[in-house]
Design an enzyme around this catalytic site. Structure first.
Site, PDB file in Angstrom:
ATOM      1  N   HIS A  80       0.843  -1.196   0.000  1.00 27.45           N
ATOM      2  CA  HIS A  80       0.000   0.000   0.000  1.00 27.45           C
ATOM      3  C   HIS A  80       0.875   1.242   0.000  1.00 27.45           C
ATOM      4  O   HIS A  80       1.538   1.531   0.981  1.00 27.45           O
ATOM      5  CB  HIS A  80      -0.929  -0.033   1.220  1.00 27.45           C
ATOM      6  CG  HIS A  80      -1.810   1.163   1.312  1.00 27.45           C
ATOM      7  ND1 HIS A  80      -2.852   1.374   0.440  1.00 27.45           N
ATOM      8  CD2 HIS A  80      -1.797   2.230   2.136  1.00 27.45           C
ATOM      9  CE1 HIS A  80      -3.449   2.505   0.738  1.00 27.45           C
ATOM     10  NE2 HIS A  80      -2.827   3.053   1.768  1.00 27.45           N
ATOM     11  N   ASP A 121       0.998   5.169  -0.183  1.00 24.11           N
ATOM     12  CA  ASP A 121       0.260   6.427  -0.106  1.00 24.11           C
ATOM     13  C   ASP A 121       0.984   7.501  -0.907  1.00 24.11           C
ATOM     14  O   ASP A 121       2.140   7.799  -0.608  1.00 24.11           O
ATOM     15  CB  ASP A 121       0.166   6.904   1.351  1.00 24.11           C
ATOM     16  CG  ASP A 121      -0.718   6.000   2.192  1.00 24.11           C
ATOM     17  OD1 ASP A 121      -1.868   5.774   1.772  1.00 24.11           O
ATOM     18  OD2 ASP A 121      -0.268   5.533   3.261  1.00 24.11           O
ATOM     19  N   ASP A 166      -7.778   1.268   2.129  1.00 26.29           N
ATOM     20  CA  ASP A 166      -7.471   2.256   3.160  1.00 26.29           C
ATOM     21  C   ASP A 166      -8.391   3.470   3.257  1.00 26.29           C
ATOM     22  O   ASP A 166      -8.378   4.145   4.274  1.00 26.29           O
ATOM     23  CB  ASP A 166      -6.008   2.719   3.003  1.00 26.29           C
ATOM     24  CG  ASP A 166      -5.428   3.267   4.306  1.00 26.29           C
ATOM     25  OD1 ASP A 166      -5.948   2.898   5.385  1.00 26.29           O
ATOM     26  OD2 ASP A 166      -4.488   4.072   4.266  1.00 26.29           O
ATOM     27  N   ASP A 169       1.589  -1.276   4.467  1.00 29.39           N
ATOM     28  CA  ASP A 169       2.042   0.000   3.925  1.00 29.39           C
ATOM     29  C   ASP A 169       3.510  -0.097   3.468  1.00 29.39           C
ATOM     30  O   ASP A 169       4.360  -0.537   4.234  1.00 29.39           O
ATOM     31  CB  ASP A 169       1.944   1.099   4.980  1.00 29.39           C
ATOM     32  CG  ASP A 169       0.511   1.425   5.341  1.00 29.39           C
ATOM     33  OD1 ASP A 169      -0.412   0.774   4.789  1.00 29.39           O
ATOM     34  OD2 ASP A 169       0.296   2.313   6.187  1.00 29.39           O
ATOM     35  N   HIS A 218      -6.485   9.441  -0.190  1.00 30.43           N
ATOM     36  CA  HIS A 218      -7.182   9.375   1.103  1.00 30.43           C
ATOM     37  C   HIS A 218      -6.387   9.926   2.285  1.00 30.43           C
ATOM     38  O   HIS A 218      -6.845   9.802   3.426  1.00 30.43           O
ATOM     39  CB  HIS A 218      -7.636   7.934   1.368  1.00 30.43           C
ATOM     40  CG  HIS A 218      -6.514   6.941   1.360  1.00 30.43           C
ATOM     41  ND1 HIS A 218      -6.180   6.231   0.236  1.00 30.43           N
ATOM     42  CD2 HIS A 218      -5.643   6.557   2.308  1.00 30.43           C
ATOM     43  CE1 HIS A 218      -5.152   5.459   0.500  1.00 30.43           C
ATOM     44  NE2 HIS A 218      -4.796   5.633   1.752  1.00 30.43           N
TER      45      HIS A 218
HETATM   46 ZN   LIG Z   1      -3.252   4.801   2.825  1.00 22.65          ZN
END
Ligand SMILES: [Zn+2]
Length: 1154
Positions: A170, A172, A284, A421, A565
């Site tokens: 994941h 971000d 998420d 993550d 997000h």
């Molecule tokens: Zn995230």
């Protein structure tokens, strides 16, 4: 045949009437019509001081009325013609008899289509689940938020367990680090290693979601690696899931931006890899919205995975074995919008919460946590490397978790994600996971008595197996409607804080969004206009089409990135927020350049005068932003006898009356329509440098602009003789005492006699309002129909919990103190300023922490029906406080209200006493309303924020939050970077005439037609540009791309120029035409009717709609315009181009504009 003749006569008659009315309009315009009496407005009227103006106003009124009648006639004409055509050809039109069609046309057309959708009621409604659940949070044992799961070991004897372990990382695009920092430190290594490690063993697999990162990595790798990526994709070892630019937030994001970021990702994938995603992956985002699923389905995806859902809902779904379901739109009476959704059952998407119910066991199968590494298992039992000695024991331990998890699903196919993550950065981690799991899988293979087939897989592998099993066992997944807000991950920790966190940037997001949409449309129209002008496909010499297209792309990607997000949610670290803000700020500046030179070309009367000078743009923006954290400011205009040209762009598809304001250096100004020379009704108001101090150098000029759809209209502003322009009049007081305000240009009067104690009141033709004398805050509204509702505006503070060891509010969580909201009070009463003028009147209340303004426009059209509210909030001096604006009304709404999901649809909300206060807050992207059988009160907003209706008749929105501490979700900081923040709204009270049955409303409701129009003008304000003052300036005219407004319920979502497949980063002649037909409520008939028409048919003629624009190739496609999703047989080379546009639905076409 006979019926055909009758129709022809009817059509002819209607046409004659329309022509006669038009003649009458011309007559009026020449000023030969004697004066008549207008309607008497309700209550006291603000007198217009100048006779001329009132005469002009009356003429405009009458013109407007005639225009409306003509529009209605034209609408009938269009319908009649269409009906006639469909009868003649026997295809393309309504498929029922003409009699019923006539009956519908006579009623409130369009409503029938919207009403039909309310009857959809099959499947499970999440609202009902909420009524059912106790939310008591009992301890479930090993699976804390769940229950003990039991099974018989022979359960899989007939149908073995089929397991797919799906490696994922994941990433971000910004959170604790900026997008670029994450890429440098982690992401590029992950993807580099992915190539290497998947290449070593064809059994290994991986999924990837964020195209923003993937494309950045792709730009930096060589051809050999690119070929390898393609091989992995073809072999099904690598799958790109969702394919969005980011994994978007689903609460604060507007559907324009949600779709745009999906399109940006999908278009990139098509161009560079030729792949089309089929499965969605959203593990998420903090709660899930059906608007997102609608867009995914429309973009061609058929399956999706979601994770962050309230733990009590997860538990209920697990008990019912409904974690896999067909997610259907609430308004859809068919199964067209259905998408297969898998909800992950446990607390998180990390390894401890994905293999089965017991995290202490699952953590032992995260081989990245082997002893000696940097990560460990908080349950204190570390993983062990798999060896010949322990493989049996390890395999059986893991199998037990798999079997328990499998009991929560209806099929024996099991999805087990493997990742977290930013995982798989180092190659050792790849080796640890892949080699240890492979040993376990091999063991399972060698022991058929265990009845499990386990392997690495992608989402597509999983869903293909799932659908295969479901169809062989004839199992049908249940249908579900509704949304998954508000999310709680444990206890009473509801994630309703992020609906408002960092409101400054939530507002900037929408400014960028409306700027982007306007620029896309104008750029596409400009290219088409240039092609048409030259006749041979050439563009104007010097027009930097390629550079502009790159600026547009940068704008798209900046908006797209912010839908992440942790971005629009306001949950990133301070420097990351600055990075996002700077990107958006630069994007807006870039888009302005495109707007300016497009408008330059389009408004030039003599096109040969066109030239482009990058360093000296022809137009300037009237409103500029000076920094990423600054509010927009108007540039003051110097006036003289030489006219200054203002060019106003109407980015909406509707003819609209707008009040355009500019700041000028003279208290006397004259505005005329540059083409007709017609003077525009105007008003000069004060510019306030302090609450009680008037600027002596700057003045606000406001005038009424009649803006045709998508038009650019030029106005000339000159300095006028003293007293020529009506000026606003003021009263300024504090607590009944007149404040001393010095002004040489404006009349500032004192409160006199009875005024001192009477409520303040303003009115226009449509409504009257009363406000408190003391605070200036709204108290009551009365409509022309006689409907009266108390609507008190209040401001309140929420604090956070004070107990030392308890969690407190932060960027994600809203954890208010037990005392609830406290009424805002200040030691000094506010300064209250009342403005009265012919164009608008307003009441401004200046409090210490906020300036609140309620404005009433003196316009006859729908723009005069709603109150414009603006708040300028500054809570920088506070600590652990949140400011809310509450409307306390006499609308008998019970415990129900409606808030929108992503600006796309309305969702009913029920305020439940069994839930804590913070659980009753919901996201509001653009609107919310309360209703009873007689009335509806809608609050439309231009920014996202949290909303609640804690008691019947109440509606409150959170304006800003300053929180000193972290709320333990990984961010590691509070939210204390508050800024002077603006929020703007329209408040609309409507008379429903008792037409509605149910108190509070049905489960599917829509905005009214008026609310849609008000929201459209709020979210897409006119854009004003200023031409240079030099007297050598070329002559500018109007640009009118459409001959009439689109139907009221039809929204031009975008007209987006696509990239040239042959020439990267250059515009092609293909344009994505995105239309959204809105559903609307029928219980209140707008009176007078809006100026636009609306069609009774789902089928529309695109050529008619966009006349005189002509479309050359029209190809219906998926929402992201992938060629793979082009609909068969829908390519239309010839007119008429009839397209079916269903209510609530978005339609996408690839077109070329001629
Ligand atoms: Zn995230």
């Amino acid at each position: 045949m006979k019926r055909g003749r009758v129709l022809a006569v009817l059509v002819g008659g209607v046409f004659c009437l329309a022509v006669m009315s038009l003649y009458r309009m011309l007559d009026l315009m020449q000023g030969t019509e004697p004066r008549g009496h207008g309607d008497t407005p309700v209550g006291q009227v603000d007198e217009v001081s100048l006779q001329d103006l009132s005469r002009l106003q009356e003429k405009i009124d009458r013109l407007e009325l005639l225009l409306k009648n003509n529009n209605r006639l034209v609408a009938k004409l269009r319908d009649a013609l269409f009906q006639h055509k469909s009868l003649e050809t026997g295809r393309g039109g309504a498929n029922d008899s003409s009699d019923s069609a006539h009956r519908r046309a006579g009623a409130f057309p369009g409503c029938r289509l919207a009403e039909e959708m309310k009857n959809a009621a099959d499947g499970v409604q999440l609202l009902d689940v909420y009524d059912l659940l106790r939310f008591d949070n009992p301890d479930g044992g090993a699976w804390k938020q769940g229950f003990e799961i039991s099974y018989r070991s022979d359960e899989w004897a007939e149908q073995p367990l089929e397991l797919f372990l799906v490696p994922h990382s994941h990433n971000d695009p910004g959170w604790l680090k900026t997008f670029d920092r994450y890429f440098q430190d982690q992401t590029r290594h992950i993807l580099d290693n992915m190539l290497l490690k998947l290449g070593q063993d064809s059994r290994r697999k991986m999924i990837w979601a964020e195209i923003s990162f993937f494309s950045k990595w792709w730009n930096g790798i060589d051809e050999q690696k690119r070929a390898m990526v393609k091989r992995l994709l073809e072999a099904g070892q690598l799958e790109l899931v969702t394919g969005g630019w980011v994994m978007a937030d689903e609460a604060n994001s507007h559907y324009f931006a949600l779709l745009d970021q999906l399109m940006e990702g999908h278009q990139w994938l098509q161009t560079h890899l030729g792949v089309t995603p089929s499965s969605g992956w959203a593990v998420d985002p903090f709660g899930h919205s059906p608007s997102m699923t609608y867009l995914l389905k429309g973009a061609g995806l058929s399956n999706m995975v979601i994770q962050r859902v309230h733990y009590a809902v997860k538990k209920h779904f697990a008990q019912q074995r409904t974690l896999e379901f067909q997610w259907r739109q609430s308004w859809d009476s068919s199964s067209r919008s259905d998408i297969t959704c898998h909800m992950m059952p446990f607390y998180s998407y990390d390894v401890p919460h994905t293999c089965g119910p017991n995290p202490a066991v699952c953590c032992q199968f995260d081989f990245h946590r082997l002893p000696g590494g940097r990560v460990f298992c908080p349950w204190r039992i570390p993983p062990q490397p798999i060896t010949e000695q322990n493989v049996q024991e390890r395999a059986l331990l893991l199998l037990d978790q798999y079997r328990q998890k499998s009991r929560l699903f209806r099929s024996p196919v099991l999805l087990v994600p493997l990742g977290d993550d930013f995982r798989y950065v180092e190659s050792s981690e790849w080796d640890a996971q892949f080699s240890n799991y492979q040993k376990l899988f091999d063991y399972f293979d060698q022991h058929p008595e265990l009845h499990i087939k386990a392997r690495f897989g992608t989402l597509s592998d999983y869903f293909a197996a799932l659908h295969r099993r479901l169809s062989t066992s004839e199992t049908i997944l249940p249908t579900l409607r509704g949304d998954f807000f508000t999310y709680a991950d444990r206890d009473d920790h509801y994630w309703s804080g992020y609906f408002t966190s960092r409101p400054f940037y939530k507002r900037l997001d929408r400014t960028l969004e409306s700027t982007l949409r306007a620029t896309e449309i104008l750029f596409s129209l400009t290219l088409a206009d240039m092609h048409r002008f030259h006749g041979d496909g050439r563009l104007a010499a010097g027009f930097p089409a390629r550079e502009h297209f790159q600026r547009l792309t940068m704008g798209r990607r900046s908006l797209a990135l912010f839908q992440h997000h942790d971005a629009v949610t306001g949950t990133a670290r301070d420097p990351v927020v600055v990075d996002y803000g700077t990107r958006m700020f630069h994007a807006i500046l870039n888009l302005h350049q495109v707007l300016q030179s497009s408008a330059h070309w389009l408004t030039l009367l003599d096109k040969s005068q066109y030239h482009h000078d990058q360093s000296k743009p022809f137009f300037q923006m009237d409103e500029v932003i000076s920094a990423h954290d600054a509010l927009p400011q108007k540039t003051p205009l110097t006036l003289s006898d030489e006219p200054r040209s203002l060019v106003v762009f109407n980015p909406t598809e509707q003819l609209r009356s707008s009040v355009i304001s500019a700041v000028v250096d003279s208290p006397d100004a004259h505005v005329v329509d540059a083409e007709t020379g017609r003077p525009m009704a105007a008003q000069i108001s004060a510019v306030w440098v302090e609450p009680g101090q008037v600027s002596t150098e700057a003045f606000q000029l406001s005038f009424i602009a009649e803006l045709p759809p998508l038009a650019l209209v030029t106005y000339h502003v000159t300095k006028a003789s003293a007293g020529a322009t009506p000026r606003a009049r003021y009263t300024v007081h504090r607590h009944g005492n007149s404040a001393s305000v010095l002004s040489e240009h404006f009349q500032v009067s004192h409160l006199e006699g009875s005024e001192v104690n009477a409520p303040l009141s303003l009115s226009n033709r449509h409504l009257q309002i009363w406000s408190s004398q003391d605070t200036g805050l709204l108290q009551k509204l009365r409509l022309r129909s006689g409907l009266v509702r108390q609507v008190q505006v209040q401001f309140l503070w929420y604090g956070t919990r004070t107990e030392r060891y308890r969690d407190k509010s932060g960027a994600y969580l809203f954890l208010p103190g037990a005392e609830g909201a406290q009424l805002y009070s200040s030691s000094e009463p506010p300064l209250v300023r009342v403005t009265r003028g012919p164009i608008f009147s307003e009441i401004t209340s200046c409090f210490r922490h906020f300036t609140h303004t309620v404005r009433l426009l003196h316009l006859d059209g729908h723009a005069g029906k709603s109150l414009q509210i603006s708040n300028m909030v500054d809570i920088r001096s506070e600590a652990n406080r949140e400011l809310v604006m509450r409307l306390v009304s006499s609308v008998a709404s019970g415990n129900r209200f409606y808030s929108d999901l992503n600006g796309f649809q309305m969702q009913q909300r029920r305020t439940l006493e069994k839930l804590p206060l913070q659980a009753n807050f919901y996201p509001m992207t653009s609107s919310a309303f309360l209703q009873d059988p007689m009335s509806r009160l809608s609050l439309l907003s231009a920014q996202s924020q949290g909303v609640a209706s804690l008691r019947p008749g109440e509606l409150e929105v959170v304006l800003d939050r300053k929180l000193q501490q972290d709320d333990n979700r990984g961010l590691g900081q509070g939210v204390t970077d508050n800024k002077l923040t603006a929020s703007v709204y329209h408040l609309l009270l409507e008379d429903r005439g008792g037409g509605a049955q149910e108190v509070g409303g049905a489960s599917v409701e829509h905005l009214s037609l008026l609310a849609h129009l008000a929201s459209l003008s709020l979210c897409h304000p006119p854009i004003t540009m200023v031409a240079p003052s030099d007297s050598q300036r070329p002559k500018l005219g109007r640009f009118l791309p459409l001959s009439s407004s689109l139907p009221c319920d039809l929204h031009l979502l975008n007209l987006r120029t696509l990239e040239d497949p042959q020439e990267a980063q250059s515009p092609s002649q293909e344009v994505a035409l995105l239309l959204h037909r809105k559903g609307f409520d029928c219980s209140s008939t707008p009176e007078p009717l809006p100026q636009c028409t609306w069609s009774v048919h789902e089928e529309v003629n695109l050529d008619d709609l966009f006349s005189p624009l002509r479309f050359r190739l029209v190809q219906r496609s998926g929402f992201t315009l992938l060629r793979d999703h082009d609909e068969q047989d829908s390519a239309q080379q010839q007119s008429p181009r009839i397209a079916r546009l269903r209510p609530m639905e978005i339609s996408a076409f690839r077109v070329q504009i001629d």
